[in-house]
Design an enzyme around this catalytic site. Structure first.
Site, short mmCIF file in Angstrom:
data_model
loop_
_atom_site.label_atom_id
_atom_site.label_comp_id
_atom_site.label_asym_id
_atom_site.label_seq_id
_atom_site.Cartn_x
_atom_site.Cartn_y
_atom_site.Cartn_z
N LYS A 14 0.78 -1.22 0.01
CA LYS A 14 0.01 -0.02 0.02
C LYS A 14 0.84 1.30 -0.07
O LYS A 14 0.50 2.24 -0.46
CB LYS A 14 -0.86 0.07 1.10
CG LYS A 14 -1.98 1.05 1.21
CD LYS A 14 -3.25 0.92 2.37
CE LYS A 14 -2.74 0.23 3.64
NZ LYS A 14 -2.31 1.32 4.28
N ARG A 92 -11.00 2.42 8.65
CA ARG A 92 -10.61 1.02 8.97
C ARG A 92 -11.73 0.27 9.38
O ARG A 92 -11.47 -0.99 9.72
CB ARG A 92 -9.64 1.34 10.22
CG ARG A 92 -8.04 1.59 9.89
CD ARG A 92 -7.08 0.51 9.64
NE ARG A 92 -5.96 0.36 10.67
CZ ARG A 92 -5.10 1.24 10.58
NH1 ARG A 92 -4.87 2.14 9.53
NH2 ARG A 92 -3.95 1.09 11.41
N ARG A 129 11.03 -10.92 5.76
CA ARG A 129 11.55 -9.62 5.98
C ARG A 129 12.70 -9.77 7.21
O ARG A 129 12.40 -10.39 8.15
CB ARG A 129 10.67 -8.63 6.31
CG ARG A 129 10.87 -7.29 5.94
CD ARG A 129 9.77 -6.57 5.45
NE ARG A 129 8.79 -6.54 6.77
CZ ARG A 129 7.62 -5.45 6.78
NH1 ARG A 129 7.40 -4.88 5.63
NH2 ARG A 129 6.70 -5.10 7.67
N ARG A 162 11.92 -8.30 12.79
CA ARG A 162 10.95 -7.58 13.71
C ARG A 162 10.06 -8.61 14.41
O ARG A 162 9.46 -9.48 13.84
CB ARG A 162 10.19 -6.56 12.88
CG ARG A 162 10.90 -5.40 12.48
CD ARG A 162 10.05 -4.26 11.97
NE ARG A 162 8.72 -4.60 11.65
CZ ARG A 162 7.83 -3.92 11.09
NH1 ARG A 162 8.08 -2.96 10.54
NH2 ARG A 162 6.36 -4.09 11.01
N ARG A 173 -2.30 -10.86 12.47
CA ARG A 173 -2.29 -9.38 11.72
C ARG A 173 -3.44 -9.54 10.65
O ARG A 173 -4.24 -8.96 10.25
CB ARG A 173 -1.23 -8.75 11.49
CG ARG A 173 -0.51 -8.14 12.39
CD ARG A 173 1.23 -7.95 12.09
NE ARG A 173 1.27 -6.70 11.27
CZ ARG A 173 2.35 -6.76 10.26
NH1 ARG A 173 3.49 -7.23 10.58
NH2 ARG A 173 2.35 -5.64 9.51
P1 AMP Z 1 -0.68 2.47 10.85
O1 AMP Z 1 0.65 2.96 10.49
O2 AMP Z 1 -1.66 2.61 10.07
O3 AMP Z 1 -0.59 1.13 11.21
O4 AMP Z 1 -1.27 3.32 12.10
C1 AMP Z 1 -0.80 3.28 13.43
C2 AMP Z 1 -1.55 3.26 14.64
O5 AMP Z 1 -2.44 4.68 14.47
C3 AMP Z 1 -2.57 2.36 14.65
O6 AMP Z 1 -2.27 1.16 15.41
C4 AMP Z 1 -3.60 3.02 15.32
O7 AMP Z 1 -3.47 3.03 16.64
C5 AMP Z 1 -3.73 4.32 14.74
N1 AMP Z 1 -4.90 4.42 13.57
C6 AMP Z 1 -4.12 4.86 12.41
N2 AMP Z 1 -5.20 4.96 11.36
C7 AMP Z 1 -6.12 4.51 12.37
C8 AMP Z 1 -7.74 4.66 11.97
N3 AMP Z 1 -8.31 4.70 10.91
N4 AMP Z 1 -8.59 4.20 13.07
C9 AMP Z 1 -8.02 4.02 14.22
N5 AMP Z 1 -6.86 3.94 14.61
C10 AMP Z 1 -5.88 4.28 13.54
#
Ligand code: AMP
Length: 216
Positions: A14, A92, A129, A162, A173
């Protein structure tokens, strides 16, 4: 105008596609994950419940929908989003999508692209990875292995995996992704704005499919 949200599983490419799309179309790349990371570092203008956000992020949980929707809408209200935008990491959940539809007025999504990748391929991309703790170079033991097994080509340092790339975690996940995404995909399918592209191909081929959707 292209108001686009990208949906892809972990390891689905993505980030790479988002970067190519936003560069080509000259629209901002809005990643809610990045916004939250900069909020907790105090680098994002505005008043937010920082400790509450941090508390969710640190536990790997989603930040509550009302906070995410508010922050995303605020960001989309900025001048650079006037001619379109790409949302990465939002919505999400189905509730976020519904709240966003109610409140987004002229920022409603008109394209949602799902990058579809076979599960076994994702597992290889993620569990394969390895990274060098010294210089940060990333390898994949299946697709781009180092010259000498387990050692960085640049500095000979032992490569590491990681925690969240371990197989058990990766499978978890992917399960979470599937559970959360299915209702979203159905929701946008009903609105006739969902397009699915084959993410099992090389980066440039996936990009070509995406551009075809956006040109249509
Ligand atoms: P990401 O880098 O997209 O995995 O986001 C990192 C963290 O930000 C996630 O684990 C959530 O805690 C928060 N986060 C990002 N986008 C969202 C979303 N659309 N809804 C809720 N939490 C989010």
């Amino acid at each position: 105008m292209i108001n686009l949200a990208l949906i892809a599983p972990p390891g689905g490419g993505k980030g790479t596609q988002a970067e190519k799309i936003t560069r080509t179309l000259n629209i901002p790349h809005i990643s809610t994950g990045d916004i939250f990371r900069s909020i907790v570092k105090g680098e994002y203008a505005g008043s937010f419940p920082v400790s509450e956000i941090l508390n969710y992020m640190n536990r790997g949980l989603l930040v509550p929908d009302d906070i995410v929707v508010k922050i995303t809408l605020e960001r989309l209200g900025q001048d650079d989003c006037e001619n379109g935008f790409l949302l990465d990491g939002f919505p999400r959940t189905l509730n976020q999508a519904e709240m966003f539809d109610k409140l987004s007025s002229n920022k409603r999504l008109n394209y949602v692209i799902l990058i579809d990748v076979e599960e076994e391929s994702l597992i290889k991309r993620l569990t394969g990875r390895r990274s060098c703790p010294k210089c940060g170079r990333i390898y994949n033991i299946y697709f781009s292995p180092p010259l000498k097994e387990g050692l960085c080509d640049e500095d000979g340092e032992g490569l590491v995996i990681r925690n969240d790339d371990k197989e058990e975690t990766v499978r978890k996940r992917l399960e979470v992704y599937k559970t959360d995404t299915k209702p979203l995909v159905d929701y946008y399918k009903k609105q006739n704005i969902l397009a699915k592209v084959d993410g099992n191909k090389f980066v440039d081929e996936v990009f070509k499919q995406i551009m075809e959707v956006l040109k249509a």
